[in-house]
Motif scaffolding. Sequence first.
Motif, short mmCIF file in Angstrom:
data_model
loop_
_atom_site.label_atom_id
_atom_site.label_comp_id
_atom_site.label_asym_id
_atom_site.label_seq_id
_atom_site.Cartn_x
_atom_site.Cartn_y
_atom_site.Cartn_z
N VAL A 27 0.81 -1.22 0.00
CA VAL A 27 0.00 0.00 0.00
C VAL A 27 0.85 1.27 0.00
N ALA A 28 2.14 1.15 0.25
CA ALA A 28 3.04 2.31 0.17
C ALA A 28 3.65 2.46 -1.23
N LEU A 29 3.42 1.49 -2.12
CA LEU A 29 3.97 1.57 -3.48
C LEU A 29 3.40 2.77 -4.21
N ARG A 30 4.26 3.53 -4.82
CA ARG A 30 3.84 4.64 -5.67
C ARG A 30 4.19 4.29 -7.12
N ARG A 31 3.55 4.94 -8.04
CA ARG A 31 3.76 4.65 -9.46
C ARG A 31 5.23 4.67 -9.83
N ARG A 32 6.00 5.60 -9.26
CA ARG A 32 7.42 5.72 -9.59
C ARG A 32 8.23 4.51 -9.10
N HIS A 33 7.65 3.69 -8.21
CA HIS A 33 8.33 2.50 -7.70
C HIS A 33 8.10 1.28 -8.56
N VAL A 34 7.33 1.45 -9.64
CA VAL A 34 7.00 0.32 -10.51
C VAL A 34 7.71 0.51 -11.83
N ASP A 83 0.14 9.47 -12.62
CA ASP A 83 0.96 10.35 -11.77
C ASP A 83 2.04 9.52 -11.07
N PRO A 84 3.32 9.88 -11.25
CA PRO A 84 4.40 9.09 -10.63
C PRO A 84 4.36 9.07 -9.10
N ASN A 85 3.72 10.06 -8.49
CA ASN A 85 3.63 10.10 -7.03
C ASN A 85 2.37 9.45 -6.47
N ALA A 86 1.47 9.03 -7.36
CA ALA A 86 0.21 8.42 -6.91
C ALA A 86 0.47 7.04 -6.32
N LEU A 87 -0.33 6.70 -5.31
CA LEU A 87 -0.28 5.37 -4.73
C LEU A 87 -0.85 4.37 -5.73
N VAL A 88 -0.22 3.22 -5.84
CA VAL A 88 -0.71 2.18 -6.76
C VAL A 88 -1.99 1.58 -6.22
#
Length: 195
Positions: A27-34, A83-88
């Motif tokens: 739940v802490a994954l953000r788009r930029r982490h994928v 959005d790269p900062n959005a939560l997945v």
Amino acid sequence: MLAKAAGRFETLTLVLGYCGLRFGEAVALRRRHVGDRVLTVRASATAVAGKGIVESTTKTKRDRHVPVPEPVWLRLEADLPADPNALVFSSRKGGFLPLGEYRWAFDNACAEVGIEGLVPHGLRHTTASLAISAGANVKVVQRLLGHATAAMTLDRYGHLLNEDLSGVAAALGKAIDSTAVSLRHSGREGEPETV
């Protein structure tokens, strides 16, 4: 079946079951982490009394890169926010997804497909057992799950490793048979061959 029954949490359930993330990490994954078929786990979101859901470092305080199996990737990629900062995986209200919101759907999905006693953290164990049955060694499983040490992984999942000594001997025999260089050489006349 369980993931499909989880409705809007199908992708999250697949990620938990096939990538082995802790719920808070997912739940802490953000788009930029994928990235391309890989998740970079950098943070965890945990409920803290009086403060709500708080983002912090991972349990081991280290980043880890987790591969995403192709069928899960196809589903995840289709659901990624722009959005790269959005939560997945976010709450219906926005922000971090509370465990309770997920548990309601998860528990109902378990009941629908006839699974008793499973909790979301059990999906991590599913990942570990599938990886071990696919032949992953302890260090790979350790890295996949983000355990601090291989000993921790062995303590938790060692019972799943094949303890069949006959099977080990058979595998060693196949390795010897398939080697390109002969492991045998002739001894002196009258002496037995050695390996």
